[in-house]
Design an enzyme around this catalytic site. Structure first.
Site, mmCIF file in Angstrom:
data_model
loop_
_atom_site.group_PDB
_atom_site.id
_atom_site.type_symbol
_atom_site.label_atom_id
_atom_site.label_comp_id
_atom_site.label_asym_id
_atom_site.label_seq_id
_atom_site.Cartn_x
_atom_site.Cartn_y
_atom_site.Cartn_z
ATOM 1 N NE ARG A 1 76.565 55.309 101.381
ATOM 2 C CZ ARG A 1 76.514 56.403 102.607
ATOM 3 N NH1 ARG A 1 77.327 56.581 103.711
ATOM 4 N NH2 ARG A 1 75.249 55.552 102.886
ATOM 5 C CB VAL A 2 77.524 48.875 100.941
ATOM 6 C CG1 VAL A 2 79.610 48.540 100.694
ATOM 7 C CG2 VAL A 2 77.595 48.597 101.877
ATOM 8 C CG ASP A 3 73.671 53.474 101.176
ATOM 9 O OD1 ASP A 3 74.859 53.819 100.556
ATOM 10 O OD2 ASP A 3 74.059 53.936 101.830
ATOM 11 C CG ASP A 4 71.316 50.721 96.121
ATOM 12 O OD1 ASP A 4 71.834 50.599 95.321
ATOM 13 O OD2 ASP A 4 69.553 50.443 95.828
ATOM 14 C CB VAL A 5 74.301 56.479 99.214
ATOM 15 C CG1 VAL A 5 75.041 57.890 98.861
ATOM 16 C CG2 VAL A 5 73.341 56.363 99.809
#
Ligand code: WTA
Length: 692
Positions: free
Chosen positions: A560-564
């Site tokens: 993941r590149v998001d905050d997941v």
């Protein structure tokens, strides 16, 4: 990518130099490429559905150049009470570009069908009533059962008749919070039969999480069980549901009926808490129903189910899938990615509470008339050989699990595997997170005796079905790569400006056009659907994952590149964990990041600032972890709590997670530029407090 030239990589076991790539702006994620190729043997390839790259490329080309014809031909193999509308040769319409108006996807609109009918009645009518549809293996060895397609249809019909009798109609939501009994997929299919929208909540979520989902989708009925044993642990599902229903009521939504399956192996009926008038035993109302139940023909675009998943911000998102495209796509992906052959036994270890249990334990396999194994327990109970014992017991041909399970079993050594024959195994599968090459090789060599190709399937709750996946026999595999896109899927790797990159590259993984099981919206929040998935890179669906494409065209997912955070293949939003932590009265602020974890893939690392004057203590640490368990569920419990007198913030008050990730990974000398911090001193403090 139909121009991919594989001829250069067709020689097996060619060892390329190991390369390291950083996904463009994924920045910190690094992928280790072990360029070893594994190819299915001659015999396997001869019989495979897709037996060569040429065959794949030809089909792939047609699927993207003329998706309408491609998918119509496949869809015609299902039962449609009324055929779909065709406009100018098109069976689908879509807008994937926020600049051109609202995002909209439709497939086979105007067609009337029913996924339950296609998964059950169709096979029964074809004379397969007495074939086994599901083997159920209980948590405790020795507890098992099997149901035929005929039995399953009877059970589903009874549940659907009951639901109708309490007023559930087409379009109504039903929440299912059940352990992995036969009755869980039965409940899902029963909803589908009458056009009700099921919303399964994994029975490991806490009361708070369940309440939140109930308040959001407002089900007429909740289906549950009084308890379950997982390994040696008893989980009292009924008290969790009671608590959730109470909370939902306080928030303004009252559930009228809660149907409780008496799971007598786990707990006693008389020890179950009860609310008269609302609670009713499954066994008291379902078996007396008629086994004949009329099918509700629904439009291909009518909703089938809702499934909540975590995003990078607060509230979970209700991913909504519709009927027709989902049916066609899950069935087709199942068949090709596992090279499924009629008569085979297939086992997926996922729980129906996640998308994998929807698409590849329930719908995909049953639509193909496959025999599925549904296992209630955990892979390590009573011992690390349980999976292989089950494989031998049912002669499982296709086995599908998650890297975290593989790593956990790998730690126990080869012995528990080798104790069992595993002769029936033909294809192995992996899902949930990138599989590291070491785990891949162990899975391939030890579990599969170097005989079974591994389908490393990349996809998401949102995509409904496999997006990038091997087709066993079709092309050589590289350990850790999900290889190539499925038919009709047009991936694009873009840079931070949304520019599509070509050839060998790294960046953000997007998709350029719809596929039949594209999720249609986020329940009750279409704007969030557009801003989360379609606004970041205009013209594309953005997956949230980083990806590298190598010189041979193979895709490598980098996380993941998001905050997941992906913990044991479960998506957990850092914001959700932070919000649970700050619910503790002594917690002033929290920042949560993921870090590499040997078994779970990623673990949860929480930086916690306490209220002024409060002392750190082990008790407080435990209380904070307990808070997360009760707000989200035990699977989201932080692995590490790091006391933080202050958090690294920019002058505008934004937490710099990049720095926190480095501290969590113990990469202190790679902190990078800290000069933009409002108070660079907090970093020193954090480093000092690392082992406190
Ligand atoms: C990750 C599960 C690498 C990815 C089906 C994705 C994977 C998220 C793979 C979706 C894979 C899943 N290789 N990463 N084979 N499969 N992922 O919605 O980060 O629970 O975005 O769906 O899991 O998780 P979800």
């Amino acid at each position: 990518s139909s121009q991919v030239d594989l001829t250069s990589v067709l020689s097996v076991d060619t060892r390329y130099k190991t390369e390291t790539h950083a996904a463009a702006s994924a920045g910190e994620q690094v992928v280790e490429e072990t360029q070893v190729l594994f190819e299915a043997n001659e015999e396997f390839r001869k019989n495979a559905l897709v037996s060569s790259t040429e065959k794949y490329e030809e089909m792939y080309k047609q699927s993207v150049e003329d998706p309408d014809t491609f998918w119509s031909e496949i869809a015609s193999q299902f039962h449609w009470e009324k055929k779909w509308d065709v406009t100018d040769g098109k069976v689908h319409t879509e807008n994937f570009d926020v600049r051109k108006g609202p995002i909209k996807v439709e497939w086979f609109k105007g067609g009337k069908t029913n996924i339950c009918y296609n998964a059950l009645d169709r096979h029964v009518e074809a004379g397969r009533a007495n074939d086994v549809a599901m083997f159920w293996e209980g948590n405790e060895p020795g507890y098992d059962s099997s149901v035929t397609f005929g039995n399953l249809l009877d059970l589903v019909s009874q549940v659907s008749n009951y639901l109708r009798s309490v007023g559930v109609k087409k379009g109504d939501a039903v929440v299912i919070y059940m352990p992995m009994l036969v009755e869980l997929p039965v409940a899902m299919l029963a909803c589908a039969r009458i056009g009700a929208i099921h919303s399964v909540v994994f029975a490991g979520f806490s009361a708070d999480s369940l309440a939140q989902r109930i308040s959001d989708c407002k089900p007429k009925v909740v289906l549950t069980a009084n308890g379950v044993m997982r390994g040696t642990k008893f989980i009292n599902l009924k008290t969790i549901v009671d608590d959730a229903l109470k909370q939902a009521k306080q928030e303004g939504y009252t559930v009228e009926t809660s149907v409780v399956f008496a799971n007598e192996v786990a707990t006693k009926k008389e020890e179950t808490a009860w609310v008269e008038g609302r609670d009713i035993w499954w066994q008291d109302v379902i078996p007396s129903q008629s086994t004949k139940s009329e099918v509700e023909w629904v439009d291909a675009e009518d909703p089938l189910f809702l499934l909540y998943t975590s995003g990078s911000t607060g509230k979970p998102k209700g991913v909504l899938h519709s009927t027709g495209g989902y049916m066609v796509y899950t069935a087709t992906t199942f068949k090709h990615a596992f090279d499924y052959r009629p008569g085979e036994v297939y086992w997926c270890t996922a729980d129906c509470g996640w998308i994998t249990g929807h698409s590849y334990l329930t719908y995909g396999p049953l639509l193909n008339g496959a025999t599925v194994v549904n296992f209630e327990g955990v892979p390590t109970y009573p011992d690390a050989g349980r999976c292989w014992e089950i494989v031998d017991k049912y002669n499982v041909n296709i086995f599908y699990t998650a890297p975290t399970a593989i790593r956990a079993l790998m730690r126990e050594g080869d012995k528990p595997v080798k104790k069992h024959l595993r002769k029936s195994l033909r294809v192995l599968g992996s899902v949930g997170e990138p599989i590291n090459p070491a785990a891949w090789k162990w899975y391939y060599e030890v579990v599969g005796d170097s005989r079974c190709p591994i389908s490393d399937t990349w996809w998401q709750t949102e995509t409904g079905g496999f997006m990038i996946t091997p087709m066993p026999g079709g092309w050589p595999l590289k350990p850790g790569s999900a290889t190539f896109p499925f038919f009709g899927v047009q991936p694009a790797i873009v840079d931070e400006n949304g520019k599509e990159l070509h050839g060998e590259c790294s960046g953000y993984l997007c998709v350029k056009a719809s596929w039949p099981s594209t999720f249609r919206t986020l329940f009750g929040d279409h704007p969030r659907y557009e801003t989360t998935y379609f606004a970041p890179f205009k013209g594309f669906y953005f997956s949230g994952d980083g990806c590298h494409r190598d010189k041979d065209g193979y895709y490598w997912l980098t996380g993941r590149v998001d905050d997941v955070i992906n913990v044991s293949g479960h998506r957990i939003g850092s914001a959700e964990v932070e919000s649970a932590l700050v619910h503790h009265p002594l917690c002033a602020e929290a920042a949560v990041v993921g870090y590499d974890h040997e078994v779970k893939g990623q673990g949860i690392y929480a930086f916690v600032t306490l209220v002024e004057g409060v002392e750190y203590s082990d008790k407080l640490r435990k209380d904070l972890i307990a808070k997360v368990r009760s707000q989200i569920g035990p699977f989201a419990a932080p692995d590490i709590i790091h006391w933080a007198p202050g958090l690294p913030k920019t002058r505008s008050g934004k937490i710099m997670r990049r720095i926190l990730r480095k501290i969590a990974a113990s990469q202190i000398d790679e902190l990078g530029d800290v000069s933009t911090l409002a108070d660079p001193g907090v970093v020193e403090q954090l480093i000092e407090l690392r082992d406190k």
